[in-house]
Each structure stands twice: as structure tokens, then as C-alpha cells.
Design a protein around this motif. Sequence first.
Motif, mmCIF file in Angstrom:
data_model
loop_
_atom_site.group_PDB
_atom_site.id
_atom_site.type_symbol
_atom_site.label_atom_id
_atom_site.label_comp_id
_atom_site.label_asym_id
_atom_site.label_seq_id
_atom_site.Cartn_x
_atom_site.Cartn_y
_atom_site.Cartn_z
ATOM 1 N N GLU A 18 -6.809 13.013 -0.175
ATOM 2 C CA GLU A 18 -7.561 11.818 -0.544
ATOM 3 C C GLU A 18 -6.754 10.534 -0.285
ATOM 4 O O GLU A 18 -7.306 9.448 -0.265
ATOM 5 C CB GLU A 18 -8.008 11.885 -2.012
ATOM 6 C CG GLU A 18 -6.908 11.699 -3.039
ATOM 7 C CD GLU A 18 -6.325 13.027 -3.501
ATOM 8 O OE1 GLU A 18 -6.495 14.026 -2.744
ATOM 9 O OE2 GLU A 18 -5.709 13.084 -4.579
ATOM 10 N N ASN A 19 -5.425 10.680 -0.079
ATOM 11 C CA ASN A 19 -4.599 9.500 0.178
ATOM 12 C C ASN A 19 -4.391 9.239 1.666
ATOM 13 O O ASN A 19 -3.753 8.260 2.027
ATOM 14 C CB ASN A 19 -3.229 9.657 -0.475
ATOM 15 C CG ASN A 19 -3.288 9.368 -1.956
ATOM 16 O OD1 ASN A 19 -4.314 8.886 -2.446
ATOM 17 N ND2 ASN A 19 -2.233 9.697 -2.676
ATOM 18 N N LEU A 20 -4.909 10.150 2.516
ATOM 19 C CA LEU A 20 -4.627 10.006 3.947
ATOM 20 C C LEU A 20 -5.210 8.720 4.521
ATOM 21 O O LEU A 20 -4.583 8.071 5.350
ATOM 22 C CB LEU A 20 -5.211 11.208 4.701
ATOM 23 C CG LEU A 20 -4.287 12.404 4.864
ATOM 24 C CD1 LEU A 20 -4.981 13.492 5.646
ATOM 25 C CD2 LEU A 20 -2.999 11.998 5.556
ATOM 26 N N GLY A 21 -6.414 8.352 4.050
ATOM 27 C CA GLY A 21 -7.063 7.150 4.575
ATOM 28 C C GLY A 21 -6.248 5.895 4.357
ATOM 29 O O GLY A 21 -5.876 5.213 5.321
ATOM 30 N N ALA A 76 5.207 14.733 9.588
ATOM 31 C CA ALA A 76 4.459 13.917 8.643
ATOM 32 C C ALA A 76 3.081 14.463 8.306
ATOM 33 O O ALA A 76 2.278 13.758 7.709
ATOM 34 C CB ALA A 76 4.336 12.490 9.173
ATOM 35 N N GLY A 77 2.789 15.691 8.666
ATOM 36 C CA GLY A 77 1.519 16.304 8.286
ATOM 37 C C GLY A 77 0.340 15.565 8.903
ATOM 38 O O GLY A 77 0.256 15.393 10.115
ATOM 39 N N GLY A 78 -0.562 15.090 8.041
ATOM 40 C CA GLY A 78 -1.759 14.414 8.525
ATOM 41 C C GLY A 78 -1.493 13.083 9.175
ATOM 42 O O GLY A 78 -2.387 12.486 9.778
ATOM 43 N N LEU A 79 -0.259 12.576 9.017
ATOM 44 C CA LEU A 79 0.056 11.262 9.578
ATOM 45 C C LEU A 79 0.908 11.365 10.834
ATOM 46 O O LEU A 79 1.359 10.357 11.351
ATOM 47 C CB LEU A 79 0.832 10.424 8.547
ATOM 48 C CG LEU A 79 0.066 10.043 7.292
ATOM 49 C CD1 LEU A 79 1.016 9.480 6.266
ATOM 50 C CD2 LEU A 79 -0.998 9.034 7.622
ATOM 51 N N SER A 80 1.137 12.608 11.342
ATOM 52 C CA SER A 80 2.128 12.721 12.406
ATOM 53 C C SER A 80 1.597 12.137 13.715
ATOM 54 O O SER A 80 0.424 12.269 14.044
ATOM 55 C CB SER A 80 2.535 14.175 12.597
ATOM 56 O OG SER A 80 1.394 14.951 12.845
ATOM 57 N N TRP A 81 2.498 11.489 14.441
ATOM 58 C CA TRP A 81 2.236 10.838 15.739
ATOM 59 C C TRP A 81 1.026 9.921 15.664
ATOM 60 O O TRP A 81 0.180 9.909 16.538
ATOM 61 C CB TRP A 81 2.061 11.867 16.846
ATOM 62 C CG TRP A 81 3.176 12.846 16.914
ATOM 63 C CD1 TRP A 81 3.078 14.199 16.818
ATOM 64 C CD2 TRP A 81 4.574 12.563 17.085
ATOM 65 N NE1 TRP A 81 4.325 14.768 16.919
ATOM 66 C CE2 TRP A 81 5.250 13.781 17.077
ATOM 67 C CE3 TRP A 81 5.314 11.384 17.237
ATOM 68 C CZ2 TRP A 81 6.629 13.883 17.209
ATOM 69 C CZ3 TRP A 81 6.678 11.475 17.364
ATOM 70 C CH2 TRP A 81 7.324 12.708 17.349
ATOM 71 N N THR A 137 0.831 -1.211 0.000
ATOM 72 C CA THR A 137 0.000 0.000 0.000
ATOM 73 C C THR A 137 0.862 1.256 0.000
ATOM 74 O O THR A 137 0.598 2.212 -0.744
ATOM 75 C CB THR A 137 -0.914 0.000 1.237
ATOM 76 O OG1 THR A 137 -1.534 -1.268 1.336
ATOM 77 C CG2 THR A 137 -1.969 1.062 1.132
ATOM 78 N N LEU A 138 1.919 1.240 0.851
ATOM 79 C CA LEU A 138 2.785 2.424 0.910
ATOM 80 C C LEU A 138 3.471 2.655 -0.426
ATOM 81 O O LEU A 138 3.599 3.795 -0.888
ATOM 82 C CB LEU A 138 3.823 2.259 2.023
ATOM 83 C CG LEU A 138 3.293 2.450 3.442
ATOM 84 C CD1 LEU A 138 4.391 2.229 4.453
ATOM 85 C CD2 LEU A 138 2.711 3.843 3.618
ATOM 86 N N TYR A 139 3.894 1.564 -1.087
ATOM 87 C CA TYR A 139 4.533 1.729 -2.393
ATOM 88 C C TYR A 139 3.542 2.275 -3.407
ATOM 89 O O TYR A 139 3.872 3.163 -4.208
ATOM 90 C CB TYR A 139 5.130 0.411 -2.889
ATOM 91 C CG TYR A 139 5.832 0.586 -4.209
ATOM 92 C CD1 TYR A 139 7.095 1.148 -4.249
ATOM 93 C CD2 TYR A 139 5.214 0.251 -5.411
ATOM 94 C CE1 TYR A 139 7.738 1.372 -5.457
ATOM 95 C CE2 TYR A 139 5.842 0.465 -6.620
ATOM 96 C CZ TYR A 139 7.103 1.026 -6.627
ATOM 97 O OH TYR A 139 7.726 1.254 -7.812
ATOM 98 N N GLY A 140 2.315 1.755 -3.373
ATOM 99 C CA GLY A 140 1.301 2.227 -4.300
ATOM 100 C C GLY A 140 1.003 3.710 -4.121
ATOM 101 O O GLY A 140 0.719 4.414 -5.081
ATOM 102 N N LEU A 141 1.078 4.186 -2.865
ATOM 103 C CA LEU A 141 0.750 5.589 -2.596
ATOM 104 C C LEU A 141 1.904 6.520 -2.902
ATOM 105 O O LEU A 141 1.721 7.620 -3.417
ATOM 106 C CB LEU A 141 0.348 5.752 -1.125
ATOM 107 C CG LEU A 141 -0.989 5.144 -0.711
ATOM 108 C CD1 LEU A 141 -1.154 5.249 0.786
ATOM 109 C CD2 LEU A 141 -2.119 5.858 -1.422
ATOM 110 N N TYR A 142 3.122 6.092 -2.541
ATOM 111 C CA TYR A 142 4.256 7.026 -2.588
ATOM 112 C C TYR A 142 5.304 6.673 -3.646
ATOM 113 O O TYR A 142 6.187 7.476 -3.923
ATOM 114 C CB TYR A 142 4.929 7.104 -1.214
ATOM 115 C CG TYR A 142 4.001 7.620 -0.154
ATOM 116 C CD1 TYR A 142 3.638 8.953 -0.115
ATOM 117 C CD2 TYR A 142 3.464 6.773 0.794
ATOM 118 C CE1 TYR A 142 2.769 9.431 0.842
ATOM 119 C CE2 TYR A 142 2.592 7.235 1.758
ATOM 120 C CZ TYR A 142 2.245 8.572 1.774
ATOM 121 O OH TYR A 142 1.380 9.038 2.714
#
Lengths: 109, 432
Positions: free
Chosen positions: B201-204, B268-273, B178-183
Amino acid sequence: MEALLSLAIGVLTACGIYLALRGRTFPVVLGLTLLSYAVNLFLFAMGRLAIGQPPVIGSGLPGYTDPLPQALVLTAIVISFAMTAFVIMLALKARAELGNDHVDGEHSR
Amino acid sequence: MSHLAIAPILIPLCAGILLLLFRYLPIQLRRGFALAVTLVQLLVASLLLIKVSDGTILSYALGNWSAPFGIVLVVDRLAAWMLLVTTLLAPFPLLHACRGTDTQGQHFHVLYQLQLMGLSGAFLTGDLFNLFVFFEVLLLASYGLILHGGGRRRTESSLHYVVLNLAGSSLFLIAVGTLYGLYGTLNMADLALKMATTPAENLGPARAAALLLFGVFALKAALVPLYLWLPRAYAHTSAPVAALFAIMTKVGAYSLLRTSTLMFGAQAGGLSWLYIPWLLPLALATLLLGLLGALAARDLREQAAYLVVASVGTLLTAFALPGSDALAAGLYYLPHSTFAAAALFLLAEAISQARGTQGDRFEPGSAMPGAAWLGGLFFALTNSCCSRRRWITPCGPGFGLLSWAAACWPSLPWPAPAACSSSAPSPMWIRT
């Protein structure tokens, strides 16, 4: 094609999880194998689906398909193959030593 | 580019292959070679730590492919520290195994070296997929080691261990995919850079992948509720293997720390902590359940296994607290708890042998030979002792630091009493 692939991954995963939750070792091994098939397909799809494209970049070519997921899948297949072989041997050993093929070593009443 | 960075992986790999090729040589020769190789690894790890101790980060590009495209090994102070802890631990279970455990089955020394290779690789890699590969290397070696010597109970408990870890590997691959597909990258530093600008839209999916990773590392670290495999697997395997496995849960803890600070840190923006709201309550629950399990244990090895669970709880509590004080306390506590747990497993074996038919079960028996020596060792290990009773507690200097760090954060008042109370001597004892 996307729908077909995601359906295949979903069905494989569902079957794999159902079988892995069974009480006997052989269905569990089958479940883990199905789960690894689903994972391999999923990894493959993560490079986006492109049909008939070469996995290299070159001038004069219409486009390319991402070669990295293919390499990842190859590694994952080898590892899951080895793990499946190991867990089958372990299940046979457990069957021989414990006298039954239940994952807990005994059938609960 | 210094080739020292890849030496901790290459040395055990070559040693393992050589030990496999020369498996018909006399056992003394193979034992000597294996011990010598672990000492060389200790030397290399010390050199690496000295080299990066001023804060430089060594990066080794395999095949000279530059960073986001090729695979890199990264040596920073954390990785070198973990490597040093592993290589400091490794010779002692090996020495213990040379007293006879290594001849109870086949290929003990080969598997031991491959296990060390997997551990070193997991600490050094800077690539998420390579982390998976090294996890598999160390797991496959650990499957062989945990079964070493055979026996009914060992087979039964290791079946759970193997199946759970296979399921964990599948989850790991889904998260990596999933991480590879996103980034479009799997280099951890590159992922961290790209995560800062994740579109909404990719945060989920990114959160889902990150929490899947959390689940996988929690399984390796034996965090509640994924710790149930550990007590039986560690209690039923042979003593040197259980002692080496004291570092295995720390691999999970290290991976949690690495990903939570590097990839899901402040930037990490929306993904931080993302991990912290999960990590702190689960780590405290692990600490509590590990100590309760140690109280309820029926024999010494099971108790030592539950103390490993409790030490993971302590360590991850430290990693979940904000600020660098708690982190430093955790990293100080890590080697302490690893060595203490390993020594407890080896000591449990010695006590079990000295007590004869009673083994290490908690039942009164006649005085055993060498009780003063073994009791003295327990004293040194557990820092607290009173006559006729051997107190076992996972406390030590790390606990004091951790309690202090917890107390320094008034916004989080509740972990402090939990950490303090767990450092009180646990009321458990064995009569010898």
C-alpha cells in the motif's frame, strides 16, 4: 485536523504554483514563498500529527511526537528565508537594470 | 575514526570565512591563499582516494551519533573520485580569475570556496536531507558567482536560473518529506534497506517521491526537458565561473547515479530500477538536442554551453545502460568531459578577447594574434582538427568505451548507433 492540514497545504501549493507561473517577478517571488510555506507544513506533518505530546521519549510520558521533522522544518525555513531574501534583491536588480519587471526582461507583444 | 573524511568540507568553509574576515588585505595575498587552499583540497582528495581505493568504505558519524540517528558522511570510491575531479578542476578557473575577473565584483574568492564546500558536501554526504542542504549551499554560492561582474544579460539569465532552482528545492523537500513519512529515516543506506520490504500500500507514494527526486536531479543535471536554463546562464556568466560550473551538472548526474543504484537498485523490490525507463530515452534526447543546439549556436560560449548539455546526455546514457561496463565507461568519460568543457569556456574567453570587437560570435574577421596557440589548444581539446577549420566535438576515449558497452548488450541495440553517431566529429567550426 488531517483534512484541515491537507487542505491548507493543497491551497497554499495551488496558489504558489499559480503565482510562480505569472510573468512578473513580484508574483513569482510571492508564489515561491507560498510554495515554501506549503512545503514546510508538509514536512511538519510527515512526523505524524500528535497534539500535546512532548518531543522526547521518557518513562511516565503518554507518548511522544517525532522531533526530527521539526528540526528539518527549522532548517528548511532558514534556507527558504535566505533564498527569498536573495531572489527579492535579484528581482530589484533586474527591475533596475532591465527597465521592467518581466521575468524575461521584456514584455512580449 | 579518521577525521580526514570531513576535511574536504571543513577546509573550504574555514578558508571562505577567513577570506571574508580578511577582505581588506591586498588582493595578491588573498589570491595566493585561495590558490593554496584549493591545492590543499586536491591533496586531501588524493589521500582520500588512495585510502578507499581498495574498496573500503569510510563512514564518518558527525558528533559520534550512530548511523541511522545521526548524520553520516560516506567516502567510497565513487565519492572520492568525484571529489578528486572537482578539486583537480578547481585551481584552473581560479588561476584564470586571478587575471582580473575576481576584482570585477565583491567576494569572488569567498563564494568560490563556499561553492567548493557545497560540491564536496554533496559528494560525501550519506543522508538525503543533508544532500538537500549541500545542494542549497552550492546553489547559493553559485547564485553569487553567476552574477559576479554584473551586466544586463547576466542578470536576465540568472533570474531564470535562481527561480527554477528555488522551485526545484521545494520539490526536493516534498520528496524528502514523503520518504521520511514512509520509512522514518533519511540515511540513504538505511532507506535502501527499508525499501526492500516496502508494503504494497506504500508503493504508490514511494514511487511518487522517487520520481520527484528524479525530476529534481534531472533539473540539476540539465536533462531534457529541464535543460533550458543552462545555455543562457552558462553563456552569459564570466568565463572562470562557467568553467567551474562544468562540474555542477555532474552533481545532478552523480545524485541520479547514487540514488538509482543505492536506493532504487536491484534489491529495492517493487521500486527496483525505477529510473531506468525514464533515464535512457531522456538522456539520448538530451544528447541529440545538445548537439543540435551546438550546431545552431551563434557564438562560441553558447556552443560550449550546449556541449555541456550534450555531455550530460552521454554521461546519463552510460548510467542508464545495464551492467558495470557502461558505468565504468561513464565514470571514465565524466572527468574528461568536465575538463574539456571547462577548458572550452576559458578558451572561448581568450578567443573573444583576441578578436576584439567581434567577440566570440561566429562571423568572419581578420586573423587574430596567437591563432596558432589557441588553435593548438583547441586541437588538444577536441582531438580532431583540420587546417583553417577548428572542429569541435565532445568525443574522446569515453565515447569509444561507451559505444562498446552499449554494443555488448544486444537486448538494447538502439543506444549503440546513437552513441556512435554522436562521437563523429560534429560539423561545426569557427573561422578566425
